[in-house]
Design a protein around this motif. Structure first.
Motif, PDB file in Angstrom:
ATOM      1  N   MET A 152      -2.213   4.344 -12.899  1.00 49.26           N
ATOM      2  CA  MET A 152      -1.718   4.058 -11.649  1.00 49.26           C
ATOM      3  C   MET A 152      -3.398   4.390 -11.229  1.00 49.26           C
ATOM      4  N   GLY A 153      -3.760   4.136 -10.362  1.00 47.66           N
ATOM      5  CA  GLY A 153      -5.134   4.634  -9.642  1.00 47.66           C
ATOM      6  C   GLY A 153      -5.777   4.618  -8.269  1.00 47.66           C
ATOM      7  N   ILE A 154      -6.833   5.810  -8.077  1.00 52.35           N
ATOM      8  CA  ILE A 154      -6.935   5.016  -6.341  1.00 52.35           C
ATOM      9  C   ILE A 154      -7.211   4.102  -5.887  1.00 52.35           C
ATOM     10  N   PRO A 155      -6.470   3.591  -4.626  1.00 48.31           N
ATOM     11  CA  PRO A 155      -6.410   2.775  -3.964  1.00 48.31           C
ATOM     12  C   PRO A 155      -7.716   2.421  -3.171  1.00 48.31           C
ATOM     13  N   LYS A 156      -8.027   0.842  -2.615  1.00 49.92           N
ATOM     14  CA  LYS A 156      -8.866   0.530  -1.525  1.00 49.92           C
ATOM     15  C   LYS A 156      -8.097   0.630  -0.417  1.00 49.92           C
ATOM     16  N   ALA A 157      -6.967   0.074  -0.469  1.00 52.99           N
ATOM     17  CA  ALA A 157      -6.537  -0.700   0.568  1.00 52.99           C
ATOM     18  C   ALA A 157      -4.644  -0.848   0.626  1.00 52.99           C
ATOM     19  N   ILE A 158      -3.864  -0.217   1.006  1.00 49.69           N
ATOM     20  CA  ILE A 158      -3.033  -0.017   0.788  1.00 49.69           C
ATOM     21  C   ILE A 158      -2.129  -1.624   1.869  1.00 49.69           C
ATOM     22  N   LEU A 159      -1.009  -2.797   1.937  1.00 52.89           N
ATOM     23  CA  LEU A 159      -0.157  -3.425   2.484  1.00 52.89           C
ATOM     24  C   LEU A 159       0.918  -2.768   2.669  1.00 52.89           C
ATOM     25  N   PHE A 160       0.954  -3.527   3.928  1.00 52.62           N
ATOM     26  CA  PHE A 160       2.491  -2.587   4.324  1.00 52.62           C
ATOM     27  C   PHE A 160       3.751  -3.605   5.166  1.00 52.62           C
ATOM     28  N   ASP A 161       4.958  -3.319   5.023  1.00 53.19           N
ATOM     29  CA  ASP A 161       5.281  -4.403   5.532  1.00 53.19           C
ATOM     30  C   ASP A 161       6.128  -3.890   6.996  1.00 53.19           C
ATOM     31  N   LEU A 162       5.882  -4.394   7.970  1.00 55.34           N
ATOM     32  CA  LEU A 162       6.961  -4.057   9.367  1.00 55.34           C
ATOM     33  C   LEU A 162       8.232  -3.585  10.042  1.00 55.34           C
ATOM     34  N   ASP A 163       8.755  -4.501   9.609  1.00 50.75           N
ATOM     35  CA  ASP A 163      10.311  -4.133  10.003  1.00 50.75           C
ATOM     36  C   ASP A 163      11.100  -3.309   9.188  1.00 50.75           C
ATOM     37  N   ASP A 164      12.053  -2.317   9.538  1.00 47.55           N
ATOM     38  CA  ASP A 164      12.376  -0.995   8.393  1.00 47.55           C
ATOM     39  C   ASP A 164      11.388  -0.704   7.615  1.00 47.55           C
ATOM     40  N   THR A 165       9.960  -0.874   7.882  1.00 47.57           N
ATOM     41  CA  THR A 165       9.498  -0.059   6.822  1.00 47.57           C
ATOM     42  C   THR A 165       7.876   0.945   7.706  1.00 47.57           C
ATOM     43  N   LEU A 166       7.674   0.041   8.670  1.00 46.24           N
ATOM     44  CA  LEU A 166       7.111   1.013  10.224  1.00 46.24           C
ATOM     45  C   LEU A 166       8.181   1.476  11.171  1.00 46.24           C
ATOM     46  N   ILE A 167       9.029   0.226  11.437  1.00 49.12           N
ATOM     47  CA  ILE A 167       9.399   0.928  12.135  1.00 49.12           C
ATOM     48  C   ILE A 167      11.093   0.092  12.079  1.00 49.12           C
ATOM     49  N   LEU A 195       0.074   6.427   8.927  1.00 48.95           N
ATOM     50  CA  LEU A 195      -1.153   5.564   9.000  1.00 48.95           C
ATOM     51  C   LEU A 195      -2.930   6.232   9.759  1.00 48.95           C
ATOM     52  N   SER A 196      -2.349   7.063  10.459  1.00 49.17           N
ATOM     53  CA  SER A 196      -3.411   7.855  11.341  1.00 49.17           C
ATOM     54  C   SER A 196      -4.443   8.237  10.011  1.00 49.17           C
ATOM     55  N   GLU A 197      -3.751   9.302   9.294  1.00 48.65           N
ATOM     56  CA  GLU A 197      -3.730  10.107   8.478  1.00 48.65           C
ATOM     57  C   GLU A 197      -4.733   9.321   7.428  1.00 48.65           C
ATOM     58  N   LEU A 198      -3.825   8.179   6.551  1.00 43.68           N
ATOM     59  CA  LEU A 198      -5.214   6.996   6.133  1.00 43.68           C
ATOM     60  C   LEU A 198      -5.822   6.648   6.487  1.00 43.68           C
ATOM     61  N   LYS A 199      -5.684   6.107   7.963  1.00 38.74           N
ATOM     62  CA  LYS A 199      -7.133   5.800   7.557  1.00 38.74           C
ATOM     63  C   LYS A 199      -8.001   7.044   8.544  1.00 38.74           C
ATOM     64  N   LYS A 200      -7.888   7.992   8.335  1.00 38.56           N
ATOM     65  CA  LYS A 200      -9.514   9.191   7.927  1.00 38.56           C
ATOM     66  C   LYS A 200      -9.407   9.401   7.182  1.00 38.56           C
ATOM     67  N   ARG A 201      -8.848   8.865   6.311  1.00 40.42           N
ATOM     68  CA  ARG A 201      -9.156   9.461   4.518  1.00 40.42           C
ATOM     69  C   ARG A 201      -9.678   8.123   4.025  1.00 40.42           C
ATOM     70  N   GLY A 202     -10.017   7.167   5.139  1.00 41.39           N
ATOM     71  CA  GLY A 202     -10.733   5.933   3.905  1.00 41.39           C
ATOM     72  C   GLY A 202     -10.269   5.016   4.110  1.00 41.39           C
ATOM     73  N   TYR A 203      -8.978   4.670   3.563  1.00 41.87           N
ATOM     74  CA  TYR A 203      -7.823   3.541   3.613  1.00 41.87           C
ATOM     75  C   TYR A 203      -8.508   2.209   4.095  1.00 41.87           C
ATOM     76  N   ARG A 204      -8.727   1.100   3.405  1.00 40.22           N
ATOM     77  CA  ARG A 204      -7.980   0.066   4.550  1.00 40.22           C
ATOM     78  C   ARG A 204      -6.845  -0.371   4.528  1.00 40.22           C
ATOM     79  N   LEU A 205      -6.062  -0.661   5.858  1.00 33.27           N
ATOM     80  CA  LEU A 205      -4.781  -1.011   5.657  1.00 33.27           C
ATOM     81  C   LEU A 205      -4.692  -2.684   6.852  1.00 33.27           C
ATOM     82  N   GLY A 206      -3.973  -3.130   5.870  1.00 34.86           N
ATOM     83  CA  GLY A 206      -2.998  -4.354   5.600  1.00 34.86           C
ATOM     84  C   GLY A 206      -1.601  -4.671   6.590  1.00 34.86           C
TER      85      GLY A 206
END
Length: 245
Positions: free
Chosen positions: A1-16, A119-130
């Motif tokens: 497992m390497g450190i990613p450059k981006a993280i993808l998220f589902d929406l329903d029942d993952t974030l809300i 999400l806020s912390e991941l953006k601060k740490r330089g990750y791209r989010l999808g």
């Protein structure tokens, strides 16, 4: 497992919380309807029959894809199919129950714990989010606006906009194309083993199953995620600041 450059998220029942609040909403609306109209019915039986109809209704793939564009009408159809079998009410009562449910569920939808902070912390740490989600475009984008999530994402993929629905691997491939990244540079986080975990894993994407306090995979689930978490904040210890590397 390497450190990613981006993280993808589902929406329903993952974030809300969305599908996860359906049963509590139906149960309350059934109790209220029976009490207020003095119906000769057991609220728990009404709820059980609605669940059966709902499972059958959404189990048809073609109907699911077609009717999710108008959830209000779909819910009305489900109730209209259920009440006659119990010998109670007519069309007006069925529409009242369906519309009451739609309104009540809307009030129950909420951000899951630590969504905004993670999400806020991941953006601060330089990750791209999808974001990769299935659903009607207007409905999904309204959720993003309502909870202030839009600014976090570098790419938003809604199946009704891009033409591919999870679990089709092409929607994840399209996400990588938009981000300009290979599978080894991306993680996926979602709550559905079949839709959110199995397809990206087949592409070589490190996939994290979000359980949100629920139990882990059952014996019937053949999908084995790379990792299981119960809270989104559990991602943070594994993801150092990219801008500091």
């Amino acid at each position: 497992m390497g450190i990613p450059k981006a993280i993808l998220f589902d929406l329903d029942d993952t974030l809300i919380a969305f599908d996860s609040v359906s049963d509590p909403a139906w149960e309350k609306c059934c109790r209220d309807l029976v009490r207020e109209h003095s119906l000769p019915a057991d609220p728990s039986l009404l709820f059980d029959e609605l669940k059966k109809t709902r499972t059958w209704y959404w189990g048809d793939g073609a109907r699911h894809k077609r009717r999710r564009e108008n959830l209000t009408e779909a819910r009305r159809e489900i109730v209209l199919l259920t009440l006659p079998a119990l010998g109670i009410g007519g069309r007006d009562l069925a529409l009242e129950l369906a519309d009451r449910y739609s309104a009540y569920k809307e009030n129950l939808i909420r951000l899951l714990p630590h969504t905004y902070e993670t999400l806020s912390e991941l953006k601060k740490r330089g990750y791209r989010l999808g974001l990769v989600t299935n659903g009607a475009s207007e409905v999904q984008r309204e959720k993003l606006r309502r909870f202030g999530l839009e600014p976090f994402f570098d790419a938003v993929l809604i199946d009704t906009e891009v033409g591919f629905s999870k679990p089709d691997k092409r929607i994840f491939e399209h996400a990588m194309e938009l981000l300009g990244l290979a599978a080894g540079d991306v993680w996926m986080v979602g709550d559905n083993p079949v839709w959110d975990i199995e397809p990206p894993m087949a592409l070589g994407i490190y996939s994290v199953l979000f359980r949100g306090g629920r139990d882990g995979p059952t014996a019937e689930e053949a999908v084995h995620p790379d990792r299981i978490i119960g809270d989104l904040s559990e991602l943070l210890p594994e993801l150092p600041c990219r801008t500091c590397l």
